[in-house]
Design an enzyme around this catalytic site. Structure first.
Site, PDB file in Angstrom:
ATOM      1  N   PRO A 226      -5.814   4.872   1.097  1.00 10.22           N
ATOM      2  CA  PRO A 226      -5.464   5.373  -0.244  1.00 10.22           C
ATOM      3  C   PRO A 226      -5.116   4.199  -1.159  1.00 10.22           C
ATOM      4  O   PRO A 226      -4.007   3.661  -1.107  1.00 10.22           O
ATOM      5  CB  PRO A 226      -4.249   6.276   0.016  1.00 10.22           C
ATOM      6  N   ASP A 400      -2.641  -0.797  -0.453  1.00  7.18           N
ATOM      7  CA  ASP A 400      -2.697   0.314   0.492  1.00  7.18           C
ATOM      8  C   ASP A 400      -1.404   1.103   0.333  1.00  7.18           C
ATOM      9  O   ASP A 400      -0.327   0.644   0.728  1.00  7.18           O
ATOM     10  CB  ASP A 400      -2.832  -0.237   1.921  1.00  7.18           C
ATOM     11  N   HIS A 401      -1.531   2.306  -0.254  1.00  2.00           N
ATOM     12  CA  HIS A 401      -0.329   3.066  -0.603  1.00  2.00           C
ATOM     13  C   HIS A 401       0.416   3.584   0.618  1.00  2.00           C
ATOM     14  O   HIS A 401       1.554   4.055   0.507  1.00  2.00           O
ATOM     15  CB  HIS A 401      -0.701   4.234  -1.522  1.00  2.00           C
ATOM     16  N   ARG A 402      -0.202   3.510   1.789  1.00  4.93           N
ATOM     17  CA  ARG A 402       0.505   3.896   3.013  1.00  4.93           C
ATOM     18  C   ARG A 402       1.542   2.850   3.389  1.00  4.93           C
ATOM     19  O   ARG A 402       2.535   3.158   4.067  1.00  4.93           O
ATOM     20  CB  ARG A 402      -0.488   4.068   4.167  1.00  4.93           C
TER      21      ARG A 402
END
Length: 428
Positions: A226, A400-402
């Site tokens: 994401p 990387d939004h994680r």
């Protein structure tokens, strides 16, 4: 006893490669350390050195062979006192035939573009349209793809042995274009002149291993990661002034700093200040890196590759500049060693020299971010509360939004901007 020369694993992740070129021939005397062949891995073309000594008695895998599995016998070496004429390749030890390699690689079909078909050799009695009498000669994989697409195999011209239809012959077809494709003339060893659905001529170009890996990894990155994108405008004038001053003082050392050298350092220093962005998502855990290893995108003839400036936060600008020039040259020549491009904790892609104003880069997994740098250009800009004309560049971070929250990504870009606009922080 004859020695088997096997396809080497030239990197920890290498499973197969292309035997690009033999540099020796049967009958040559081989010494330990001699360069025997050039092998194309998924990242670069590398030289393969002999470990043993003897006379090259047989070549089992011809140059240009693709998808050669690591451990496959590629040649035989006769030892001292052994008659090279008596040496033969062990049964079943040679590389798989093209058809066998095609079927073995079937699970990869969904991830990698299919290579263009090799030009068909003309047998004494060719089988028209891949058929023999009423029987269609086609590989099981080609039949399966054709059935899924509704393609009538009798309308397809096969490029395999004896006119056999293979995966590459049917993969780009649908029921309405099969007959048009079957009448397409071949052009050269690696391209085909044809007409697509819009009647525009095109040439099919065979993908090298690097392009295949780029296609697979970037597709996976966009599907699985994401991405969040953050952009800042950065005033370059102070950095350009410092660069001019530093280059003047480094002239005697034959060192000339580029803007990109200073940007590499600025990214590494920003990560030191915001270490929560120097991470990667690893499923149930995250890896927090304590060193700033910056992968720098370099355009090479075979495709994009990212040599690494390791521990960039602790290296001086002159050292970064010298190392980057050496790595970039090796990347363009296809001579990078695995340790020079494998790893990296973050990536940097600079298209500013081509006039690109701003772009969003795709994260290079398993890394957690990549910084995309645009061109520095004259723009109206507020400096100390007054509108002025300044040299400004747009910089976009893909995160990387994680692993990295938006606020942490914003803090990193703010530190990067501060270091570029107050660049003395790069030299202390």
């Amino acid at each position: 006893m004859a020695i088997e020369i096997k396809m080497p694993a030239l990197s920890p992740t290498m499973e197969e490669g292309t035997l690009a070129k033999w540099l020796v021939k049967v009958g040559d005397t081989i010494q330990s350390g001699d360069i025997m062949a050039e092998i194309e891995t998924d990242k670069a073309t590398m030289e393969f050195e002999a470990v043993d000594e003897g006379v090259l008695a047989a070549i089992a895998v011809e140059e240009g062979s693709e998808n050669v599995q690591v451990g496959t016998v590629i040649a035989m070496l006769a030892e001292d006192g052994e008659d090279a004429g008596d040496v033969s390749v062990p049964s079943g030890a040679t590389a798989p035939a093209p058809e066998a390699a095609e079927e073995a690689s079937a699970p990869e079909a969904a991830l990698t573009p299919a290579p263009a078909p090799a030009p068909a050799t003309t047998p004494a009695k060719p089988a028209a349209s891949g058929s023999s009498g009423d029987r269609i000669i086609a590989s099981p994989l080609a039949k399966r793809i054709a059935a899924q697409k509704g393609v009538e195999l009798s309308a397809v011209k096969g490029s395999g042995p004896r006119g056999r239809i293979v995966k590459a012959d049917v993969e780009g077809l649908d029921a309405s274009t099969a007959s048009a494709k079957s009448s397409t003339p071949t052009k050269g060893a690696a391209s085909t002149q044809a007409a697509n659905d819009y009647d525009a001529p095109f040439e099919e170009q065979k993908l090298n291993n690097v392009r295949k890996v780029i296609a697979r990894r970037l597709t996976e990155a966009k599907q699985e990661i994401p991405h969040i994108y953050l952009t800042v405008d950065v005033r370059l004038d102070p950095l350009l002034a410092l660069r001019k001053q530093l280059n003047s003082s480094l002239e005697a050392d034959n060192v000339k700093l580029s803007v990109n050298d200073l940007i590499i350092k600025a990214l590494a220093r920003a990560l030191q200040r915001e270490p929560q962005c120097n991470v990667s998502f690893q499923g149930d855990v995250m890896h927090q890196y304590t060193r700033e290893d910056v992968s720098v995108a370099v355009a090479a003839p075979t495709g994009l590759i990212t040599p690494i400036i390791r521990d960039a936060g602790r290296k001086g600008l002159a050292e970064i500049s010298t190392e980057m020039k050496e790595l970039a040259g090796k990347a363009r020549d296809g001579k990078l060693q695995p340790h020079e491009y494998q790893g990296g904790t973050v990536s940097l892609s600079n298209l500013g020299m081509f006039g690109t104003k701003q772009f969003d880069a795709v994260i290079n997994p398993p890394q957690g971010m990549i910084l995309a740098v645009g061109a520095g250009e004259q723009r109206p800009h507020v400096v100390d509360g007054a509108l002025q004309v300044a040299t400004v560049m747009s910089v976009t971070g893909s995160f990387d939004h994680r692993a990295i929250d938006g606020v942490d990504g914003a803090k990193l870009l703010d530190q990067f901007r501060s270091l570029i606009e107050n660049p003395m922080g790069l030299v202390v």
